[in-house]
Design a protein around this motif. Structure first.
Motif, PDB file in Angstrom:
ATOM      1  N   VAL A  80     -11.217   5.475   1.980  1.00  0.00           N
ATOM      2  CA  VAL A  80     -11.838   5.345   0.935  1.00  0.00           C
ATOM      3  C   VAL A  80     -10.874   4.607  -0.160  1.00  0.00           C
ATOM      4  N   LEU A  81      -9.517   4.954   0.073  1.00  0.00           N
ATOM      5  CA  LEU A  81      -8.649   4.365  -0.955  1.00  0.00           C
ATOM      6  C   LEU A  81      -8.751   2.831  -0.577  1.00  0.00           C
ATOM      7  N   GLN A  82      -8.548   2.553   0.785  1.00  0.00           N
ATOM      8  CA  GLN A  82      -8.681   1.159   1.017  1.00  0.00           C
ATOM      9  C   GLN A  82      -9.878   0.445   0.568  1.00  0.00           C
ATOM     10  N   ALA A  83     -11.163   1.116   0.632  1.00  0.00           N
ATOM     11  CA  ALA A  83     -12.185   0.403  -0.080  1.00  0.00           C
ATOM     12  C   ALA A  83     -11.925   0.349  -1.322  1.00  0.00           C
ATOM     13  N   ALA A  84     -11.521   1.228  -2.109  1.00  0.00           N
ATOM     14  CA  ALA A  84     -11.047   0.933  -3.560  1.00  0.00           C
ATOM     15  C   ALA A  84     -10.410  -0.154  -3.656  1.00  0.00           C
ATOM     16  N   ASP A  85      -9.148  -0.221  -2.887  1.00  0.00           N
ATOM     17  CA  ASP A  85      -8.266  -1.301  -2.982  1.00  0.00           C
ATOM     18  C   ASP A  85      -9.128  -2.678  -3.081  1.00  0.00           C
ATOM     19  N   VAL A  86     -10.210  -3.138  -2.217  1.00  0.00           N
ATOM     20  CA  VAL A  86     -10.645  -4.391  -2.392  1.00  0.00           C
ATOM     21  C   VAL A  86     -11.728  -4.518  -3.247  1.00  0.00           C
ATOM     22  N   LEU A  87     -12.788  -3.217  -3.267  1.00  0.00           N
ATOM     23  CA  LEU A  87     -13.888  -3.268  -4.263  1.00  0.00           C
ATOM     24  C   LEU A  87     -13.509  -3.640  -5.761  1.00  0.00           C
ATOM     25  N   LEU A  88     -12.249  -2.958  -6.037  1.00  0.00           N
ATOM     26  CA  LEU A  88     -11.677  -2.825  -7.341  1.00  0.00           C
ATOM     27  C   LEU A  88     -11.641  -4.374  -8.045  1.00  0.00           C
ATOM     28  N   TYR A  89     -11.288  -5.439  -6.847  1.00  0.00           N
ATOM     29  CA  TYR A  89     -11.113  -6.782  -7.488  1.00  0.00           C
ATOM     30  C   TYR A  89     -12.242  -7.550  -7.069  1.00  0.00           C
ATOM     31  N   ALA A 132       1.014  -1.086  -0.190  1.00  0.00           N
ATOM     32  CA  ALA A 132       0.102   0.008  -0.007  1.00  0.00           C
ATOM     33  C   ALA A 132       0.998   1.236  -0.085  1.00  0.00           C
ATOM     34  N   ASP A 133       1.684   1.328  -1.218  1.00  0.00           N
ATOM     35  CA  ASP A 133       2.438   2.606  -1.005  1.00  0.00           C
ATOM     36  C   ASP A 133       1.573   4.022  -1.346  1.00  0.00           C
ATOM     37  N   LEU A 134       0.483   3.859  -1.932  1.00  0.00           N
ATOM     38  CA  LEU A 134      -0.182   5.054  -2.167  1.00  0.00           C
ATOM     39  C   LEU A 134      -0.643   5.612  -0.586  1.00  0.00           C
ATOM     40  N   HIS A 135      -0.931   4.467   0.306  1.00  0.00           N
ATOM     41  CA  HIS A 135      -1.582   4.984   1.740  1.00  0.00           C
ATOM     42  C   HIS A 135      -0.358   5.564   2.488  1.00  0.00           C
ATOM     43  N   ASN A 172      -2.868  17.654  16.336  1.00  0.00           N
ATOM     44  CA  ASN A 172      -3.101  18.596  15.489  1.00  0.00           C
ATOM     45  C   ASN A 172      -3.747  18.174  14.098  1.00  0.00           C
ATOM     46  N   ARG A 173      -5.231  18.209  14.367  1.00  0.00           N
ATOM     47  CA  ARG A 173      -6.001  17.648  13.252  1.00  0.00           C
ATOM     48  C   ARG A 173      -5.969  18.513  12.062  1.00  0.00           C
ATOM     49  N   GLU A 174      -5.722  19.850  12.176  1.00  0.00           N
ATOM     50  CA  GLU A 174      -5.884  20.720  11.263  1.00  0.00           C
ATOM     51  C   GLU A 174      -4.750  20.634  10.284  1.00  0.00           C
ATOM     52  N   GLY A 175      -3.726  20.138  10.995  1.00  0.00           N
ATOM     53  CA  GLY A 175      -2.316  19.946  10.166  1.00  0.00           C
ATOM     54  C   GLY A 175      -2.317  18.549   9.431  1.00  0.00           C
ATOM     55  N   ALA A 176      -3.331  17.644   9.870  1.00  0.00           N
ATOM     56  CA  ALA A 176      -3.266  16.473   9.080  1.00  0.00           C
ATOM     57  C   ALA A 176      -3.635  16.300   7.610  1.00  0.00           C
ATOM     58  N   SER A 177      -2.843  15.450   6.865  1.00  0.00           N
ATOM     59  CA  SER A 177      -2.917  15.713   5.230  1.00  0.00           C
ATOM     60  C   SER A 177      -4.614  15.086   5.140  1.00  0.00           C
ATOM     61  N   VAL A 178      -5.176  15.765   3.902  1.00  0.00           N
ATOM     62  CA  VAL A 178      -6.312  15.239   3.391  1.00  0.00           C
ATOM     63  C   VAL A 178      -6.365  13.896   3.137  1.00  0.00           C
ATOM     64  N   ALA A 179      -5.239  13.436   2.445  1.00  0.00           N
ATOM     65  CA  ALA A 179      -4.890  11.884   2.189  1.00  0.00           C
ATOM     66  C   ALA A 179      -5.385  10.978   3.476  1.00  0.00           C
ATOM     67  N   LEU A 180      -4.856  11.380   4.689  1.00  0.00           N
ATOM     68  CA  LEU A 180      -4.970  10.817   6.069  1.00  0.00           C
ATOM     69  C   LEU A 180      -6.476  10.498   6.286  1.00  0.00           C
ATOM     70  N   PHE A 181      -7.250  11.568   5.960  1.00  0.00           N
ATOM     71  CA  PHE A 181      -8.778  11.678   6.085  1.00  0.00           C
ATOM     72  C   PHE A 181      -9.450  10.684   5.061  1.00  0.00           C
ATOM     73  N   THR A 182      -8.906  10.572   3.992  1.00  0.00           N
ATOM     74  CA  THR A 182      -9.734   9.700   2.823  1.00  0.00           C
ATOM     75  C   THR A 182      -8.739   8.395   2.878  1.00  0.00           C
TER      76      THR A 182
END
Ligand code: TRP
Length: 337
Positions: free
Chosen positions: A131-140, A43-46, A118-128
């Motif tokens: 959803v990427l993890q859902a895509a990982d499994v639903l894709l297949y 999960a390099d994108l994660h 520091n929630r305001e400083g977290a990346s948007v990627a950390l929040f979503t």
């Protein structure tokens, strides 16, 4: 059965990863029936959801590939790949962002833990991330997703996303996504730090003595077990005697997992013993199990080009397997391609 699971390439593999996750993957792979399939990915994108160093990420991706193959993931039987070479993961995540609800993501405990104060400083990627993890499994069209207890909430979210997407955009007799089942390995595989029986064994613990690394040589493993924290009592002969003794419980758990037997069996054999002889036996079992893995790992690491070739070949297979579902998702949403 379509088994799909991922692991983040952050730092090197330790005994906790092996007994808690990887060994379970290998067993699923080895037990597959004709027509079933396993996909395992890095999960390099994660990994870019947290501050990271690009050079280390690259190295960690190849290292983890070597480690997985050394542990028994066979690239000829399982599809072994990394997300970054399969653009459909990121594409499907975007499509699913239209279905995932802000409120659902706001309830994810991993986001709360990892974003910290520091929630305001977290990346948007950390929040979503989920959803990427859902895509990982639903894709297949994954049917089974082996994960640790801590990832169960993310899998439930993947099911909610799949269900809402099917509901909103597909006909009942032709759903776009399969609802994946999380499969949680037995609790016995929860391996704790050798310095503190209440903290998970982790690569981020500052003390190297807290974990057994896949790259440790036999002497180092023996020394780490010898120095592992314990208490002054001998081992109990019954499981109940381990309550309130997290370090003793952890060592017995490791022994049981390595020997593939219940904790009760270890206690039946070693109950009444002091930690000296018990640790000697445990260290022996550990070296027996990990030395061959560690030797294969070192040999594989020396051949970077074949590691790259393994990922390239696995990614090509993954792209082909994911293409029909990605197409179906675009079409369901009314996107013209
Ligand atoms: N989030 C998982 C973890 O930290 C890794 C992961 C990413 C994963 N995508 C996945 C696990 C898909 C299972 C399925 O352990």
């Amino acid at each position: 059965m379509r088994i799909v699971s991922g692991i983040q390439p952050t730092g090197s593999l330790h005994l906790g990863n092996y007994l808690g996750a990887i060994r379970n993957w290998v067993r699923m792979q080895d037990g597959l029936a004709e027509g079933d399939e396993c996909l395992f990915f890095l999960a390099d994108l994660h990994a870019i959801s947290m501050p990271h160093d690009p050079v280390s990420l690259r190295a960690a991706t190849l290292e983890l590939t070597a480690a997985l193959v050394a542990c028994g993931i066979d690239p000829a039987r399982s599809v072994l790949f990394n997300q970054a070479q399969v653009p459909a993961h990121a594409e499907l995540q975007w499509l699913l962002n239209g279905t995932a609800r802000l409120g659902w993501l706001g309830r994810m405990t991993q986001f709360k833990d990892k974003s910290g104060e520091n929630r305001e400083g977290a990346s948007v990627a950390l929040f979503t991330y989920p959803v990427l993890q859902a895509a990982d499994v639903l894709l297949y069209q994954a049917t089974h997703v082996p994960v640790g207890e801590d990832q169960k909430q993310h899998l439930e979210l993947a099911r909610d996303i799949a269900q809402k997407f099917n509901n909103d955009f597909a006909s009942a007799d032709q759903p776009v996504f399969t609802l994946p089942e999380p499969t949680i390995p037995p609790a016995a595989a929860r391996i704790m730090s050798l310095r503190d029986g209440t903290a998970k064994m982790s690569k981020s613990d500052p003390s190297d003595m807290s974990r057994i690394n896949l790259t440790d040589d036999a002497d180092t493993m023996v020394r780490k077990i010898r120095k592992a924290k314990t208490d002054a009592e001998p081992l109990p002969s019954e499981e109940a005697g381990l309550s309130g003794r997290p370090e003793a419980l952890n060592l017995v758990t490791i022994h049981a997992a390595l020997s593939d037997c219940p904790v009760a069996t270890v206690l039946a054999e070693h109950g009444g013993q002091g930690f000296g002889p018990f640790k000697a036996r445990l260290a022996e079992r550990l070296v027996e199990t990990l030395a061959p893995i560690s030797a294969r790992f070192t040999a594989l690491l020396e051949d970077r080009s074949s590691l790259g070739a393994i990922l390239a070949a696995g990614s090509a297979r993954a792209r082909a397997l994911g293409a029909p579902t990605l197409d179906a998702a675009y079409r369901a949403l009314g996107l013209v391609r």
